[in-house]
Design a protein around this motif. Structure first.
Motif, PDB file in Angstrom:
ATOM      1  N   GLY A 139       0.763  -1.236   0.000  1.00  0.00           N
ATOM      2  CA  GLY A 139       0.000   0.000   0.000  1.00  0.00           C
ATOM      3  C   GLY A 139       0.793   1.284   0.000  1.00  0.00           C
ATOM      4  O   GLY A 139       0.212   2.373   0.007  1.00  0.00           O
ATOM      5  N   VAL A 140       2.129   1.233   0.020  1.00  0.00           N
ATOM      6  CA  VAL A 140       2.937   2.452  -0.002  1.00  0.00           C
ATOM      7  C   VAL A 140       2.971   2.988  -1.431  1.00  0.00           C
ATOM      8  O   VAL A 140       3.158   2.232  -2.378  1.00  0.00           O
ATOM      9  CB  VAL A 140       4.374   2.189   0.499  1.00  0.00           C
ATOM     10  CG1 VAL A 140       5.243   3.436   0.364  1.00  0.00           C
ATOM     11  CG2 VAL A 140       4.343   1.723   1.944  1.00  0.00           C
ATOM     12  N   SER A 141       2.786   4.288  -1.576  1.00  0.00           N
ATOM     13  CA  SER A 141       2.816   4.900  -2.908  1.00  0.00           C
ATOM     14  C   SER A 141       3.818   6.038  -2.941  1.00  0.00           C
ATOM     15  O   SER A 141       4.215   6.585  -1.908  1.00  0.00           O
ATOM     16  CB  SER A 141       1.428   5.436  -3.277  1.00  0.00           C
ATOM     17  OG  SER A 141       1.120   6.557  -2.478  1.00  0.00           O
ATOM     18  N   SER A 142       4.192   6.408  -4.148  1.00  0.00           N
ATOM     19  CA  SER A 142       5.074   7.556  -4.349  1.00  0.00           C
ATOM     20  C   SER A 142       4.437   8.813  -3.760  1.00  0.00           C
ATOM     21  O   SER A 142       5.099   9.595  -3.073  1.00  0.00           O
ATOM     22  CB  SER A 142       5.347   7.735  -5.837  1.00  0.00           C
ATOM     23  OG  SER A 142       6.051   8.927  -6.068  1.00  0.00           O
ATOM     24  N   ASP A 143       3.158   9.002  -4.029  1.00  0.00           N
ATOM     25  CA  ASP A 143       2.455  10.190  -3.535  1.00  0.00           C
ATOM     26  C   ASP A 143       2.441  10.247  -2.007  1.00  0.00           C
ATOM     27  O   ASP A 143       2.586  11.317  -1.411  1.00  0.00           O
ATOM     28  CB  ASP A 143       1.027  10.233  -4.064  1.00  0.00           C
ATOM     29  CG  ASP A 143       0.970  10.468  -5.562  1.00  0.00           C
ATOM     30  OD1 ASP A 143       1.955  11.011  -6.119  1.00  0.00           O
ATOM     31  OD2 ASP A 143      -0.040  10.097  -6.177  1.00  0.00           O
ATOM     32  N   ALA A 144       2.269   9.086  -1.356  1.00  0.00           N
ATOM     33  CA  ALA A 144       2.272   9.056   0.111  1.00  0.00           C
ATOM     34  C   ALA A 144       3.633   9.479   0.647  1.00  0.00           C
ATOM     35  O   ALA A 144       3.720  10.234   1.621  1.00  0.00           O
ATOM     36  CB  ALA A 144       1.910   7.662   0.614  1.00  0.00           C
ATOM     37  N   CYS A 145       4.705   9.012   0.013  1.00  0.00           N
ATOM     38  CA  CYS A 145       6.057   9.380   0.458  1.00  0.00           C
ATOM     39  C   CYS A 145       6.292  10.880   0.298  1.00  0.00           C
ATOM     40  O   CYS A 145       6.806  11.537   1.209  1.00  0.00           O
ATOM     41  CB  CYS A 145       7.105   8.604  -0.340  1.00  0.00           C
ATOM     42  SG  CYS A 145       7.154   6.852   0.058  1.00  0.00           S
ATOM     43  N   VAL A 146       5.919  11.426  -0.855  1.00  0.00           N
ATOM     44  CA  VAL A 146       6.138  12.854  -1.112  1.00  0.00           C
ATOM     45  C   VAL A 146       5.319  13.703  -0.137  1.00  0.00           C
ATOM     46  O   VAL A 146       5.815  14.691   0.422  1.00  0.00           O
ATOM     47  CB  VAL A 146       5.826  13.194  -2.585  1.00  0.00           C
ATOM     48  CG1 VAL A 146       5.834  14.693  -2.814  1.00  0.00           C
ATOM     49  CG2 VAL A 146       6.822  12.508  -3.499  1.00  0.00           C
ATOM     50  N   ALA A 147       4.059  13.321   0.100  1.00  0.00           N
ATOM     51  CA  ALA A 147       3.210  14.076   1.032  1.00  0.00           C
ATOM     52  C   ALA A 147       3.780  14.026   2.450  1.00  0.00           C
ATOM     53  O   ALA A 147       3.817  15.044   3.159  1.00  0.00           O
ATOM     54  CB  ALA A 147       1.790  13.524   1.008  1.00  0.00           C
ATOM     55  N   LEU A 148       4.237  12.849   2.867  1.00  0.00           N
ATOM     56  CA  LEU A 148       4.830  12.709   4.200  1.00  0.00           C
ATOM     57  C   LEU A 148       6.096  13.559   4.308  1.00  0.00           C
ATOM     58  O   LEU A 148       6.291  14.271   5.294  1.00  0.00           O
ATOM     59  CB  LEU A 148       5.142  11.242   4.484  1.00  0.00           C
ATOM     60  CG  LEU A 148       5.807  10.931   5.820  1.00  0.00           C
ATOM     61  CD1 LEU A 148       4.947  11.375   6.991  1.00  0.00           C
ATOM     62  CD2 LEU A 148       6.102   9.433   5.911  1.00  0.00           C
ATOM     63  N   ALA A 149       6.949  13.514   3.293  1.00  0.00           N
ATOM     64  CA  ALA A 149       8.185  14.308   3.303  1.00  0.00           C
ATOM     65  C   ALA A 149       7.872  15.799   3.350  1.00  0.00           C
ATOM     66  O   ALA A 149       8.562  16.564   4.036  1.00  0.00           O
ATOM     67  CB  ALA A 149       9.036  13.971   2.087  1.00  0.00           C
ATOM     68  N   ASP A 150       6.825  16.218   2.622  1.00  0.00           N
ATOM     69  CA  ASP A 150       6.434  17.634   2.664  1.00  0.00           C
ATOM     70  C   ASP A 150       6.013  18.057   4.067  1.00  0.00           C
ATOM     71  O   ASP A 150       6.348  19.149   4.526  1.00  0.00           O
ATOM     72  CB  ASP A 150       5.297  17.913   1.672  1.00  0.00           C
ATOM     73  CG  ASP A 150       5.756  17.906   0.225  1.00  0.00           C
ATOM     74  OD1 ASP A 150       6.988  17.928  -0.019  1.00  0.00           O
ATOM     75  OD2 ASP A 150       4.882  17.865  -0.662  1.00  0.00           O
ATOM     76  N   LEU A 151       5.269  17.195   4.759  1.00  0.00           N
ATOM     77  CA  LEU A 151       4.858  17.499   6.140  1.00  0.00           C
ATOM     78  C   LEU A 151       6.066  17.621   7.056  1.00  0.00           C
ATOM     79  O   LEU A 151       6.148  18.536   7.877  1.00  0.00           O
ATOM     80  CB  LEU A 151       3.940  16.398   6.676  1.00  0.00           C
ATOM     81  CG  LEU A 151       2.479  16.423   6.268  1.00  0.00           C
ATOM     82  CD1 LEU A 151       1.787  15.156   6.746  1.00  0.00           C
ATOM     83  CD2 LEU A 151       1.792  17.637   6.857  1.00  0.00           C
ATOM     84  N   ILE A 152       6.987  16.687   6.918  1.00  0.00           N
ATOM     85  CA  ILE A 152       8.153  16.663   7.801  1.00  0.00           C
ATOM     86  C   ILE A 152       9.086  17.840   7.525  1.00  0.00           C
ATOM     87  O   ILE A 152       9.651  18.423   8.445  1.00  0.00           O
ATOM     88  CB  ILE A 152       8.927  15.338   7.632  1.00  0.00           C
ATOM     89  CG1 ILE A 152       8.053  14.162   8.046  1.00  0.00           C
ATOM     90  CG2 ILE A 152      10.202  15.340   8.456  1.00  0.00           C
ATOM     91  CD1 ILE A 152       8.623  12.825   7.627  1.00  0.00           C
ATOM     92  N   SER A 153       9.258  18.178   6.252  1.00  0.00           N
ATOM     93  CA  SER A 153      10.231  19.219   5.897  1.00  0.00           C
ATOM     94  C   SER A 153       9.693  20.636   6.089  1.00  0.00           C
ATOM     95  O   SER A 153      10.443  21.596   5.945  1.00  0.00           O
ATOM     96  CB  SER A 153      10.707  19.032   4.454  1.00  0.00           C
ATOM     97  OG  SER A 153       9.620  19.150   3.561  1.00  0.00           O
ATOM     98  N   ASN A 154       8.428  20.774   6.438  1.00  0.00           N
ATOM     99  CA  ASN A 154       7.859  22.088   6.714  1.00  0.00           C
ATOM    100  C   ASN A 154       8.551  22.664   7.956  1.00  0.00           C
ATOM    101  O   ASN A 154       8.521  22.051   9.029  1.00  0.00           O
ATOM    102  CB  ASN A 154       6.355  21.957   6.948  1.00  0.00           C
ATOM    103  CG  ASN A 154       5.672  23.281   7.181  1.00  0.00           C
ATOM    104  OD1 ASN A 154       6.303  24.272   7.534  1.00  0.00           O
ATOM    105  ND2 ASN A 154       4.368  23.280   6.995  1.00  0.00           N
TER     106      ASN A 154
END
Length: 192
Positions: free
Chosen positions: A32-47
């Motif tokens: 169930g892991v997707s590219s979009d999930a990784c990018v969205a999670l990274a965006d949250l963390i890097s804020n």
């Protein structure tokens, strides 16, 4: 399920010092892991306003909780670049060429001293319920037994083949697990 995806991303990136292999990325997609999930999670963390992401899971007491290994996950800001890279790798390099089936374990066969056993899963294939035979080892076989006992739906990924007599079998099983998302409502005549 989101909780499963977050836990797997945490395991593959935060708990390690290297990027996941292509095989691990393939397995992550099947879970169930997707590219979009990784990018969205990274965006949250890097804020800069958030710095670090702390995720907690609380499940309703009216139903059995899904199988999530932890109740809390922490994603430090330093993990954002690696999670972003994992998202790019998923988008560019992972192409799933396997068959994924959803069904119910209808029969189990294993000798007491054997590590592997034969499992039949009834799955919707070609518009009708068909038994699919496969050989499972170790933890996968134990998951099949538990899913059978609890009447849980399973998800299986691998190479689906047809024998000369028309019966279906998975010659290679890459992924087998209980699908906690939909419980079996009733016995639908899957018993052999």
């Amino acid at each position: 399920m989101l909780a499963d995806s977050l836990e797997l991303i945490h395991k593959l990136i935060v708990e390690r010092s290297h990027m996941p292999s292509k095989r691990e990325l393939n397995a992550a997609v099947l879970q169930g892991v997707s590219s979009d999930a990784c990018v969205a999670l990274a965006d949250l963390i890097s804020n800069p306003a958030s710095g670090e992401l702390d995720v907690s899971f609380q499940w309703a007491v009216t139903a059995a909780p899904p199988r999530v290994g932890r109740d809390r996950l922490e994603f430090p800001a330093e993990s954002a670049p690696a999670i972003t890279e994992m998202g790019h790798l998923l988008k560019e390099n992972v192409h799933i060429e396997e068959r994924v089936i959803y069904g119910f374990v209808s029969s189990l066969d294993r000798e007491p001293d054997d590590d592997e056993g034969t499992v039949k899963v009834k799955a919707l294939i070609g518009g009708r319920m068909r038994p699919v035979k496969m050989v499972l080892r170790g933890p996968d076989y134990h998951n099949a037994v538990e899913s059978h006992d609890l009447k849980q739906r399973v998800v299986v990924a691998g190479t689906l083949d047809r024998a000369g007599n028309g019966s279906l079998y998975m010659s290679r099983v890459d992924f087998f697990r209980a699908d906690d998302y939909l419980p079996m409502q009733a016995n639908l005549g899957f018993d052999d």
